[in-house]
Design a protein around this motif. Structure first.
Motif, PDB file in Angstrom:
ATOM      1  N   TYR A  45      42.024 -11.967-113.085  1.00  0.00           N
ATOM      2  CA  TYR A  45      40.777 -12.082-113.788  1.00  0.00           C
ATOM      3  C   TYR A  45      40.425 -11.236-114.802  1.00  0.00           C
ATOM      4  O   TYR A  45      39.613 -11.409-115.734  1.00  0.00           O
ATOM      5  N   THR A  46      41.284  -9.976-114.834  1.00  0.00           N
ATOM      6  CA  THR A  46      41.140  -9.021-115.953  1.00  0.00           C
ATOM      7  C   THR A  46      42.209  -9.444-117.158  1.00  0.00           C
ATOM      8  O   THR A  46      42.080  -8.764-118.312  1.00  0.00           O
ATOM      9  N   GLY A  47      43.096 -10.411-116.722  1.00  0.00           N
ATOM     10  CA  GLY A  47      44.099 -10.777-118.000  1.00  0.00           C
ATOM     11  C   GLY A  47      45.407  -9.817-117.796  1.00  0.00           C
ATOM     12  O   GLY A  47      46.310 -10.198-118.560  1.00  0.00           O
ATOM     13  N   LYS A  48      45.520  -9.063-116.802  1.00  0.00           N
ATOM     14  CA  LYS A  48      46.974  -8.376-116.573  1.00  0.00           C
ATOM     15  C   LYS A  48      47.901  -8.972-116.225  1.00  0.00           C
ATOM     16  O   LYS A  48      49.053  -9.017-116.487  1.00  0.00           O
ATOM     17  N   LEU A  49      47.658 -10.290-115.293  1.00  0.00           N
ATOM     18  CA  LEU A  49      48.468 -11.158-114.716  1.00  0.00           C
ATOM     19  C   LEU A  49      48.251 -12.476-115.248  1.00  0.00           C
ATOM     20  O   LEU A  49      47.088 -12.913-115.181  1.00  0.00           O
ATOM     21  N   THR A  50      49.262 -12.914-116.221  1.00  0.00           N
ATOM     22  CA  THR A  50      49.005 -14.169-116.902  1.00  0.00           C
ATOM     23  C   THR A  50      50.029 -15.456-116.582  1.00  0.00           C
ATOM     24  O   THR A  50      49.548 -16.589-116.986  1.00  0.00           O
ATOM     25  N   LYS A  51      50.869 -15.206-115.997  1.00  0.00           N
ATOM     26  CA  LYS A  51      51.745 -16.306-115.551  1.00  0.00           C
ATOM     27  C   LYS A  51      51.770 -16.412-113.982  1.00  0.00           C
ATOM     28  O   LYS A  51      51.935 -15.461-113.229  1.00  0.00           O
ATOM     29  N   TRP A  52      52.261 -17.909-113.789  1.00  0.00           N
ATOM     30  CA  TRP A  52      52.462 -18.202-112.108  1.00  0.00           C
ATOM     31  C   TRP A  52      53.668 -18.068-111.942  1.00  0.00           C
ATOM     32  O   TRP A  52      54.739 -17.811-112.968  1.00  0.00           O
ATOM     33  N   PRO A  53      54.675 -18.116-110.847  1.00  0.00           N
ATOM     34  CA  PRO A  53      55.764 -18.163-110.576  1.00  0.00           C
ATOM     35  C   PRO A  53      56.887 -19.110-111.377  1.00  0.00           C
ATOM     36  O   PRO A  53      57.908 -19.025-111.843  1.00  0.00           O
ATOM     37  N   ASN A  54      56.158 -20.376-111.443  1.00  0.00           N
ATOM     38  CA  ASN A  54      56.731 -21.368-112.253  1.00  0.00           C
ATOM     39  C   ASN A  54      56.754 -21.473-113.660  1.00  0.00           C
ATOM     40  O   ASN A  54      57.324 -22.268-114.325  1.00  0.00           O
ATOM     41  N   GLY A  55      56.283 -20.293-114.387  1.00  0.00           N
ATOM     42  CA  GLY A  55      56.078 -19.868-115.512  1.00  0.00           C
ATOM     43  C   GLY A  55      54.967 -20.513-116.368  1.00  0.00           C
ATOM     44  O   GLY A  55      54.584 -20.196-117.589  1.00  0.00           O
ATOM     45  N   GLU A  56      53.975 -21.306-115.407  1.00  0.00           N
ATOM     46  CA  GLU A  56      52.766 -22.057-116.282  1.00  0.00           C
ATOM     47  C   GLU A  56      51.854 -20.567-116.245  1.00  0.00           C
ATOM     48  O   GLU A  56      51.684 -19.621-115.753  1.00  0.00           O
ATOM     49  N   THR A  57      51.083 -21.100-117.500  1.00  0.00           N
ATOM     50  CA  THR A  57      50.019 -19.830-117.932  1.00  0.00           C
ATOM     51  C   THR A  57      48.809 -20.090-116.814  1.00  0.00           C
ATOM     52  O   THR A  57      48.390 -21.063-116.803  1.00  0.00           O
ATOM     53  N   ILE A  58      48.259 -19.121-116.225  1.00  0.00           N
ATOM     54  CA  ILE A  58      47.242 -19.060-115.443  1.00  0.00           C
ATOM     55  C   ILE A  58      45.924 -19.246-116.125  1.00  0.00           C
ATOM     56  O   ILE A  58      45.807 -18.673-117.231  1.00  0.00           O
TER      57      ILE A  58
END
Length: 205
Positions: free
Chosen positions: A51-64
């Motif tokens: 929610y802060t934007g530090k983590l932006t990708k799922w394990p499958n590579g898709e953008t969160i």
């Protein structure tokens, strides 16, 4: 309309107009994503980073892609109370331009299903209703379940209320529904029990 079911607390204005609220249960609020993101569980810290934007990708590579509810929505309030960091993360997310917002539960559910890589929240009944289309993530090792709400091991839950007026014809039925809860059990556990029985019945149907 004679009876409504709601998670919101009545405002003074609504009460002044004759609205009455009768608490009857709690339902787990799940952290959910679209299917196929390659993840089955999540931690509070990971949610804060998403929610802060530090983590932006799922394990499958898709953008969160975050599906937000309005700032004053009960889902936002419940999720924000998960931790001080989560509260700050949600406030940051609401300030970012171009975020996706959904006003109602059905809108949010459809947005999460249709948006690639989406994450948001949904009542567990929505997960059951949309079999296989929503991915309910275990939170800190705990599944979103009525049992977890009843015993206090799962932290996210929505209160459910019958909303009526003093002139509502089905009011007697509501009193009967509340009277069918098991005796000798604290009210919090009675409510979760009531929901658990009905969720299980729905799931098996």
């Amino acid at each position: 309309m004679d009876v409504a079911v709601s998670s919101k607390i009545l405002t003074p204005e609504e009460s002044a107009q004759g609205a009455l609220a009768s608490d009857y249960g709690k339902i787990p609020l799940a952290v959910v994503s679209t299917a196929g993101v390659g993840k089955k569980e999540i931690t509070t810290r990971e949610l804060e980073d998403i929610y802060t934007g530090k983590l932006t990708k799922w394990p499958n590579g898709e953008t969160i892609r975050i599906i937000l509810r309005p700032r004053e929505d009960i889902d936002t309030k419940i999720l924000g109370e998960l931790s001080p960091g989560m509260g700050r993360a949600l406030r940051e997310a609401h300030k970012k331009p171009g975020m996706i917002f959904s006003i109602t539960d059905p809108e949010a559910t459809e947005s999460i299903i249709k948006t690639p890589g989406a994450i948001g929240t949904a009542a567990i009944c929505c997960v059951i209703d949309h079999k296989g289309r929503l991915n309910a993530l275990s939170l800190n090792g705990r599944k979103a379940s009525a049992k977890g709400v009843a015993d206090g091991t799962y932290p996210l839950a929505k209160d459910l209320r019958f909303i009526t007026t003093g002139k509502t014809p089905p009011a007697a039925w509501i009193s009967f529904a509340l009277s069918t809860l098991p005796k000798g059990v604290p009210l919090r556990k009675k409510r979760a029990y009531w929901l658990r029985q009905r969720m299980q019945e729905d799931h098996e149907a």
